[in-house]
Design a protein around this motif. Structure first.
Motif, mmCIF file in Angstrom:
data_model
loop_
_atom_site.group_PDB
_atom_site.id
_atom_site.type_symbol
_atom_site.label_atom_id
_atom_site.label_comp_id
_atom_site.label_asym_id
_atom_site.label_seq_id
_atom_site.Cartn_x
_atom_site.Cartn_y
_atom_site.Cartn_z
ATOM 1 N N UNK A 213 -29.724 -5.981 33.754
ATOM 2 C CA UNK A 213 -28.696 -4.945 33.763
ATOM 3 C C UNK A 213 -27.342 -5.526 33.340
ATOM 4 N N UNK A 214 -26.418 -4.616 32.995
ATOM 5 C CA UNK A 214 -25.026 -4.965 32.661
ATOM 6 C C UNK A 214 -24.946 -6.074 31.601
ATOM 7 N N UNK A 215 -25.694 -5.908 30.532
ATOM 8 C CA UNK A 215 -25.651 -6.874 29.429
ATOM 9 C C UNK A 215 -24.352 -6.668 28.651
ATOM 10 N N UNK A 216 -23.629 -7.768 28.423
ATOM 11 C CA UNK A 216 -22.383 -7.725 27.649
ATOM 12 C C UNK A 216 -22.397 -8.832 26.605
ATOM 13 N N UNK A 228 -20.508 -14.684 23.243
ATOM 14 C CA UNK A 228 -20.838 -15.024 24.626
ATOM 15 C C UNK A 228 -21.589 -13.838 25.247
ATOM 16 N N UNK A 229 -22.860 -14.045 25.623
ATOM 17 C CA UNK A 229 -23.712 -12.982 26.169
ATOM 18 C C UNK A 229 -23.935 -13.241 27.660
ATOM 19 N N UNK A 230 -23.714 -12.221 28.489
ATOM 20 C CA UNK A 230 -23.957 -12.315 29.935
ATOM 21 C C UNK A 230 -24.746 -11.092 30.387
ATOM 22 N N UNK A 231 -25.433 -11.207 31.526
ATOM 23 C CA UNK A 231 -26.202 -10.101 32.093
ATOM 24 C C UNK A 231 -26.412 -10.360 33.578
ATOM 25 N N UNK A 232 -27.008 -9.379 34.257
ATOM 26 C CA UNK A 232 -27.323 -9.498 35.681
ATOM 27 C C UNK A 232 -28.808 -9.255 35.905
ATOM 28 N N UNK A 259 -35.570 -10.774 14.157
ATOM 29 C CA UNK A 259 -34.907 -11.154 15.402
ATOM 30 C C UNK A 259 -34.913 -12.670 15.553
ATOM 31 N N UNK A 260 -33.904 -13.193 16.203
ATOM 32 C CA UNK A 260 -33.879 -14.581 16.662
ATOM 33 C C UNK A 260 -34.020 -14.575 18.180
ATOM 34 N N UNK A 261 -34.750 -15.546 18.726
ATOM 35 C CA UNK A 261 -35.108 -15.530 20.143
ATOM 36 C C UNK A 261 -34.678 -16.821 20.843
ATOM 37 N N UNK A 262 -34.318 -16.647 22.122
ATOM 38 C CA UNK A 262 -33.973 -17.790 22.971
ATOM 39 C C UNK A 262 -34.558 -17.529 24.355
ATOM 40 N N UNK A 263 -35.348 -18.467 24.890
ATOM 41 C CA UNK A 263 -35.885 -18.342 26.254
ATOM 42 C C UNK A 263 -35.043 -19.207 27.189
ATOM 43 N N UNK A 264 -34.647 -18.632 28.322
ATOM 44 C CA UNK A 264 -33.751 -19.299 29.261
ATOM 45 C C UNK A 264 -34.370 -19.304 30.653
ATOM 46 N N UNK A 265 -34.198 -20.384 31.378
ATOM 47 C CA UNK A 265 -34.708 -20.508 32.738
ATOM 48 C C UNK A 265 -33.568 -20.413 33.740
ATOM 49 N N UNK A 266 -33.671 -19.414 34.616
ATOM 50 C CA UNK A 266 -32.730 -19.274 35.729
ATOM 51 C C UNK A 266 -31.277 -19.304 35.263
ATOM 52 N N UNK A 267 -30.946 -18.543 34.228
ATOM 53 C CA UNK A 267 -29.576 -18.462 33.730
ATOM 54 C C UNK A 267 -29.308 -17.029 33.305
ATOM 55 N N UNK A 268 -28.095 -16.569 33.547
ATOM 56 C CA UNK A 268 -27.727 -15.202 33.179
ATOM 57 C C UNK A 268 -26.589 -15.188 32.164
#
Length: 388
Positions: A213-216, A228-232, A259-268
């Motif tokens: 949620x709340x992706x910016x 700079x991308x953030x989300x909840x 599309x370009x993709x990035x996988x992230x662990x435990x980061x928002x």
């Protein structure tokens, strides 16, 4: 017993009999007006019976207050409809001939018996519980209800109906990290029949979070290639500390389909460093439990454009008799119809924009005397040659 008492008892008994008779008559009359429901399968022959009249009674029929026009035949007090469809639905009334007294009213419902419902289960609130939903692949056209039974380790679990969604129920996990399968049996029931579906699954296979949620997405000042991308985390995920989520970010410029993709662990949060300068981007994020389950659906798409440098002003100078005019390159042209103010004595024109963004060096102004000398020099030279 006193004669007066006997008379009172007799009057009371007669009153009770009269009241009972009135109630029965009213009930019969109301049943004739409201009608009794009769459910029949589609594309079959349907028989409507006029109350309890004997087989020799002569009656006439109406549907919704008008004569029956559908293909039919009458057999005494019976009305026989052939190959019924949804168009046969309605309120049928029968009247006994010859006085035309209404004797019965039937509300006919044509429909289809239920088929095995389609059932799915999902846990978006892991490890609290899961929900199951179901639906008919084909409509039944008549009211259909559902019974749900859930069994785990040969024990029946409590099923709570959803307050908003009619075809959904909620079940709490009796234990976490269980390898025993859950068995959900959903039975569809209506007036024409019933059908059941048994759905079996393991806990780890139905875990699927809701989207983040709340992706910016925010441009970074003085950097034309970063966002700079953030989300909840989804609000429905109850314990993100003990059951952390990982995330999958995808982004692309609108001018491209890849599309370009990035996988992230435990980061928002994530910084995109390879954006194309000046191009608008579309960005989405998905979530998943770090160990089990499947990815969520994509979040709502957000749009952003990397930082764009403000243009520098360009100064241009005209002849000495005219004031200096400063022209500024704008990223967007002025709206159509907008006028540029002008001096009441001289018409002011904007200078042409040079091909380079660098300011152009203006030539020094030339005085009147110098211009006159330059103009008359050829004439003076010609006169001297003639005199020699």
């Amino acid at each position: 017993m006193d004669p007066r008492g006997r008379m009172a008892n007799l009057v009371t008994s007669l009153c009770c009999v009269v009241v009972a008779a009135v109630v029965v008559a009213y009930a019969q009359r109301r049943s004739q007006l409201v009608g009794r429901n009769q459910y029949e399968p589609m594309y079959t022959e349907v028989v409507l019976r006029c109350g309890s009249l004997d087989s020799n009674a002569s009656v006439s029929w109406k549907v919704n207050g008008t004569d029956v026009r559908a293909q039919h035949r009458q057999l005494g007090p019976k009305l026989i409809l052939t190959q019924v469809t949804l168009s046969h639905n309605g309120l049928y009334s029968c009247f006994q001939n010859p006085n035309g007294e209404r004797r019965d009213t039937i509300l006919l419902h044509v429909g289809i018996r239920p088929r095995e419902p389609s059932v799915t289960c999902r846990s978006n609130t892991y490890p609290k519980g899961f929900y199951c939903s179901w639906h008919q692949l084909y409509p039944t056209y008549i009211p259909t209800s559902y019974e749900v039974d859930v069994v785990h380790n040969q024990k029946s679990l409590e099923v709570q109906k959803d307050a908003v969604h009619k075809n959904r129920c909620h079940v709490r996990f009796p234990e976490v990290f269980s390898s025993s399968p859950y068995k959900v049996n959903v039975t569809a029931i209506n007036a024409l029949g019933r059908a059941s579906t048994l759905y079996s699954f393991e806990e780890s296979n139905i875990v699927k979070p809701d989207p983040p949620e709340r992706v910016t997405a925010t441009p970074i000042r003085f950097n034309a290639r970063r966002l700079e991308v953030t989300w909840q985390s989804p609000a429905t995920w109850p314990d993100v500390d003990n059951f952390p989520l990982k995330y999958f970010l995808r982004y692309r410029p609108l001018i491209r389909d890849t599309w370009q993709h990035v996988e992230l662990s435990d980061s928002t949060a994530h910084t995109i460093t390879d954006a194309i300068a000046g191009k608008e981007y579309i960005i989405q994020v998905a979530a998943k439990d770090t160990e089990i389950g499947t990815w969520s659906d994509w979040s709502v798409a957000v749009h952003a454009t990397p930082w764009i440098e403000d243009p520098s002003p360009i100064t241009s100078t005209t002849d000495g008799d005219f004031p200096t005019v400063t022209a500024v390159i704008h990223s967007k042209t002025p709206p159509s119809g907008q006028n540029i103010s002008a001096s009441p004595r001289h018409e002011t024109k904007t200078s042409p924009i040079p091909s380079s963004n660098a300011p152009q060096k203006a030539e020094p102004p030339v005085g009147r005397a110098a211009r006159l000398l330059t103009f008359f020099s050829p004439l003076l030279l010609g006169m001297l040659l003639l005199l020699m």
